[in-house]
Design a protein around this motif. Structure first.
Motif, PDB file in Angstrom:
ATOM      1  N   LEU A 204       0.905  -1.224  -0.177  1.00 10.32           N
ATOM      2  CA  LEU A 204       0.005  -0.090   0.088  1.00 10.32           C
ATOM      3  C   LEU A 204       0.941   1.271  -0.039  1.00 10.32           C
ATOM      4  N   LYS A 205       1.819   1.087   0.611  1.00  8.40           N
ATOM      5  CA  LYS A 205       2.913   2.273   0.597  1.00  8.40           C
ATOM      6  C   LYS A 205       3.285   2.538  -0.786  1.00  8.40           C
ATOM      7  N   ASP A 206       3.751   1.603  -1.427  1.00  8.05           N
ATOM      8  CA  ASP A 206       4.328   1.620  -2.938  1.00  8.05           C
ATOM      9  C   ASP A 206       3.096   2.198  -3.728  1.00  8.05           C
ATOM     10  N   VAL A 207       2.000   1.866  -3.263  1.00  9.46           N
ATOM     11  CA  VAL A 207       0.817   2.478  -4.392  1.00  9.46           C
ATOM     12  C   VAL A 207       0.873   3.902  -3.865  1.00  9.46           C
ATOM     13  N   ARG A 208       0.751   4.143  -2.707  1.00  8.06           N
ATOM     14  CA  ARG A 208       0.704   5.626  -2.312  1.00  8.06           C
ATOM     15  C   ARG A 208       1.635   6.604  -2.672  1.00  8.06           C
ATOM     16  N   GLU A 213      -4.101   9.396  -8.783  1.00  5.56           N
ATOM     17  CA  GLU A 213      -5.443  10.265  -8.628  1.00  5.56           C
ATOM     18  C   GLU A 213      -6.718   9.344  -8.348  1.00  5.56           C
ATOM     19  N   HIS A 214      -6.726   8.111  -8.720  1.00 10.38           N
ATOM     20  CA  HIS A 214      -7.947   7.212  -9.000  1.00 10.38           C
ATOM     21  C   HIS A 214      -7.380   6.004  -8.454  1.00 10.38           C
ATOM     22  N   VAL A 215      -8.109   5.352  -7.516  1.00 13.81           N
ATOM     23  CA  VAL A 215      -7.683   3.951  -6.784  1.00 13.81           C
ATOM     24  C   VAL A 215      -9.004   3.354  -6.877  1.00 13.81           C
ATOM     25  N   CYS A 217     -10.515  -0.473  -5.804  1.00  9.27           N
ATOM     26  CA  CYS A 217     -10.345  -1.580  -4.715  1.00  9.27           C
ATOM     27  C   CYS A 217     -11.495  -2.499  -4.810  1.00  9.27           C
ATOM     28  N   ASN A 218     -11.231  -3.338  -3.703  1.00 12.82           N
ATOM     29  CA  ASN A 218     -12.285  -4.488  -3.428  1.00 12.82           C
ATOM     30  C   ASN A 218     -12.483  -5.005  -4.990  1.00 12.82           C
ATOM     31  N   GLY A 219     -11.652  -5.213  -5.704  1.00 16.60           N
ATOM     32  CA  GLY A 219     -11.831  -5.845  -7.137  1.00 16.60           C
ATOM     33  C   GLY A 219     -12.667  -4.524  -7.844  1.00 16.60           C
ATOM     34  N   ALA A 220     -12.064  -3.270  -7.868  1.00 14.03           N
ATOM     35  CA  ALA A 220     -13.010  -2.428  -8.499  1.00 14.03           C
ATOM     36  C   ALA A 220     -14.311  -2.242  -8.019  1.00 14.03           C
ATOM     37  N   GLY A 221     -14.700  -2.889  -6.834  1.00 13.39           N
ATOM     38  CA  GLY A 221     -16.071  -2.594  -6.592  1.00 13.39           C
ATOM     39  C   GLY A 221     -16.168  -1.157  -5.800  1.00 13.39           C
ATOM     40  N   TYR A 222     -15.078  -0.711  -5.287  1.00 14.20           N
ATOM     41  CA  TYR A 222     -15.038   0.690  -4.731  1.00 14.20           C
ATOM     42  C   TYR A 222     -13.946   1.243  -5.583  1.00 14.20           C
ATOM     43  N   TYR A 223     -14.354   2.686  -5.644  1.00 13.60           N
ATOM     44  CA  TYR A 223     -13.484   3.714  -6.530  1.00 13.60           C
ATOM     45  C   TYR A 223     -13.398   4.856  -5.588  1.00 13.60           C
ATOM     46  N   TYR A 224     -12.076   5.463  -5.432  1.00 15.77           N
ATOM     47  CA  TYR A 224     -11.839   6.613  -4.714  1.00 15.77           C
ATOM     48  C   TYR A 224     -11.080   7.439  -5.608  1.00 15.77           C
ATOM     49  N   LYS A 225     -11.156   8.853  -5.596  1.00 10.95           N
ATOM     50  CA  LYS A 225     -10.309   9.585  -6.244  1.00 10.95           C
ATOM     51  C   LYS A 225      -9.652  10.839  -5.286  1.00 10.95           C
ATOM     52  N   GLY A 226      -8.542  11.371  -6.000  1.00  6.54           N
ATOM     53  CA  GLY A 226      -8.379  12.694  -5.405  1.00  6.54           C
ATOM     54  C   GLY A 226      -7.447  12.525  -4.025  1.00  6.54           C
ATOM     55  N   GLU A 227      -7.733  13.543  -3.197  1.00 10.11           N
ATOM     56  CA  GLU A 227      -7.472  13.398  -1.793  1.00 10.11           C
ATOM     57  C   GLU A 227      -7.893  12.535  -1.176  1.00 10.11           C
ATOM     58  N   LEU A 230      -5.946   9.085  -1.505  1.00  8.02           N
ATOM     59  CA  LEU A 230      -4.517   9.274  -0.768  1.00  8.02           C
ATOM     60  C   LEU A 230      -4.786   9.018   0.740  1.00  8.02           C
ATOM     61  N   LYS A 231      -5.924   9.631   1.444  1.00  5.31           N
ATOM     62  CA  LYS A 231      -6.373   9.582   2.798  1.00  5.31           C
ATOM     63  C   LYS A 231      -6.598   8.066   3.110  1.00  5.31           C
ATOM     64  N   ILE A 232      -7.465   7.335   2.229  1.00  8.79           N
ATOM     65  CA  ILE A 232      -7.845   5.990   2.572  1.00  8.79           C
ATOM     66  C   ILE A 232      -6.714   5.059   2.445  1.00  8.79           C
ATOM     67  N   LEU A 233      -5.778   5.399   1.526  1.00  9.07           N
ATOM     68  CA  LEU A 233      -4.519   4.582   1.571  1.00  9.07           C
ATOM     69  C   LEU A 233      -3.896   4.834   2.948  1.00  9.07           C
ATOM     70  N   ASP A 234      -3.631   6.017   3.181  1.00 15.61           N
ATOM     71  CA  ASP A 234      -2.999   6.335   4.644  1.00 15.61           C
ATOM     72  C   ASP A 234      -3.620   5.640   5.900  1.00 15.61           C
TER      73      ASP A 234
END
Ligand SMILES: [Zn+2]
Length: 399
Positions: A204-208, A213-215, A217-227, A230-234
């Motif tokens: 996850l740190k390597d992804v971070r 700008e776009h992540v 996850c959950n096999g693309a069942g969930y999509y997050y973007k922007g800040e 990054l926050k969810i990764l953190d």
């Protein structure tokens, strides 16, 4: 008696479809999804969704030829739909360890039918799975070029030993499989082999580090973007390190595992974080998992090095106590004091000593119902429900 229900996430009939950004499409079922990326020279499909019937619908929606399928790991909800896409004759890429996982699932089909029934609150049906194996495997890093896009693949150990995450620099988009799910990362599962907490956090740190700008996850069942992405990764990285490092500290101090699971907590800001809710897994399972990874089975109690069968030990204790009523009375008292777990363990003495003790089984049903009432974690809730049903079946069989 109110009916107690488990939490089912398999079997929902319809998928949800999205087109969250240019050239990227997703399909989502309750447990996982998949994504496909259009390029100027064909399509790359990342994961395949759980069921062939839904995958056939996805195949109809995909414009252009699927040149590559990438498996983010070998769990059934990610590889299960692959047969629907084979008309396009795609290259199927996965970690080198993924075929071994599919072989293992076939080898353990009866056991897996059982644990799937307990974990997911579904009927226990033994099926020999028909998997589509990858046509190309790799370890480490690999880059694919297709048309106007680059796909950087990284194999890692995380939820499984065969995880792969994908970065598409032209889109600044990361497709990370189950490295993030909707809730606390699935690092502990009572029925499954150990997961790789520390490697997971590093992945996850390597992804971070790419600042995506776009992540997806959950096999693309969930999509997050922007800040937010990054926050969810953190949050996930911090939560994994926090729990992992506490387990390591306790192992080095010699804390017993049954104390450890109750002592180790996430700090408040993470425990109350809406993206880390224990909806699927829970911190206690995480602790068990990291402990199992680093620690042998022996817990420093000489009675546990080469133990006799549990029912034999419980039989001896039961004979010494000599009275089922005393045990049931104490179990009820503990239950009234909100100590359902302790009561459950005490009730194990009469039930293991004498499986025909119907009164003890009836009380166990009540205790398990108390545990279910406050439990919204899918895996533990479904386990309690499974054993309520088993005790009910047993009692009915003796009427
Ligand atoms: Zn998974």
């Amino acid at each position: 008696m109110n009916e107690i229900k488990g939490t089912r996430i398999l079997g929902a009939p319809n998928a949800g479809f999205t087109n969250p950004m240019k050239d990227v499409y997703t399909a989502k079922l309750p447990i996982a999804g998949c994504a496909w990326v259009e390029t100027t020279d064909g399509v790359v499909l990342i994961d395949t969704i759980a069921r062939v019937s839904v995958a056939k619908e996805i195949f109809k929606r995909i414009k252009g030829t699927i040149k590559y399928i990438i498996y983010t790991h070998g769990h059934g909800d990610h590889v299960g739909g692959a047969a629907a896409y084979l008309k396009d004759n795609p290259e199927i890429i996965a970690s080198k360890y993924l075929p071994d996982r599919l072989d293992k699932y076939k080898m353990l089909a009866p056991h897996r039918a059982h644990i799937t029934a307990v974990q997911f609150n579904v009927p226990e049906i033994v099926r020999t799975p028909e998997f589509v194996y990858p046509t190309k495997t790799f370890l480490g890093d690999m880059t694919l070029k297709l048309g106007d896009k680059t796909f950087e693949l990284h194999s890692v150990r995380a939820e499984t030993d065969d995880a792969v995450w994908v970065y598409v620099p032209e889109l600044k988009a990361a497709f990370i499989g189950d490295l993030i799910i909707a809730g606390l990362p699935n690092i502990g599962n009572p029925w499954k082999p150990t997961r790789f907490a520390l490697d997971w956090a590093k992945a996850l740190k390597d992804v971070r580090a790419l600042n995506p700008e776009h992540v997806f996850c959950n096999g693309a069942g969930y999509y997050y973007k922007g800040e937010k992405a990054l926050k969810i990764l953190d949050y996930n990285i911090e939560a994994i390190y926090s729990l992992h490092d506490q387990v390591v500290e306790h192992i080095n101090k010699g804390t017993h595992i049954t104390e450890m699971i109750h002592e180790i907590k996430l700090p408040d800001h993470l425990a109350n974080n809406p993206y880390l809710r224990p909806l699927y897994s829970r911190p206690e399972f995480f602790v068990f998992n990291v402990y199992r990874w680093y620690h042998g089975y022996f817990d420093d109690n000489p009675a546990h090095l080469l133990p006799r069968p549990e029912n034999e030990v419980m039989g001896e204790l039961y004979k010494l106590i000599g009275d089922s009523e005393i045990i049931l009375k104490r179990a009820k008292e503990l239950s009234d004091q909100d100590q359902a777990q302790l009561a459950l363990e005490i009730l194990d003495v009469p039930i293991q000593a004498d499986p025909e003790n119907i009164e003890a089984r009836k009380l166990r049903i009540e205790l398990l119902k108390n545990l279910v009432a406050e439990d919204y974690c899918l895996m533990s809730r479904n386990a309690w429900v499974y054993f309520i049903d088993k005790d009910k079946e047993f009692i009915n069989s003796r009427k």
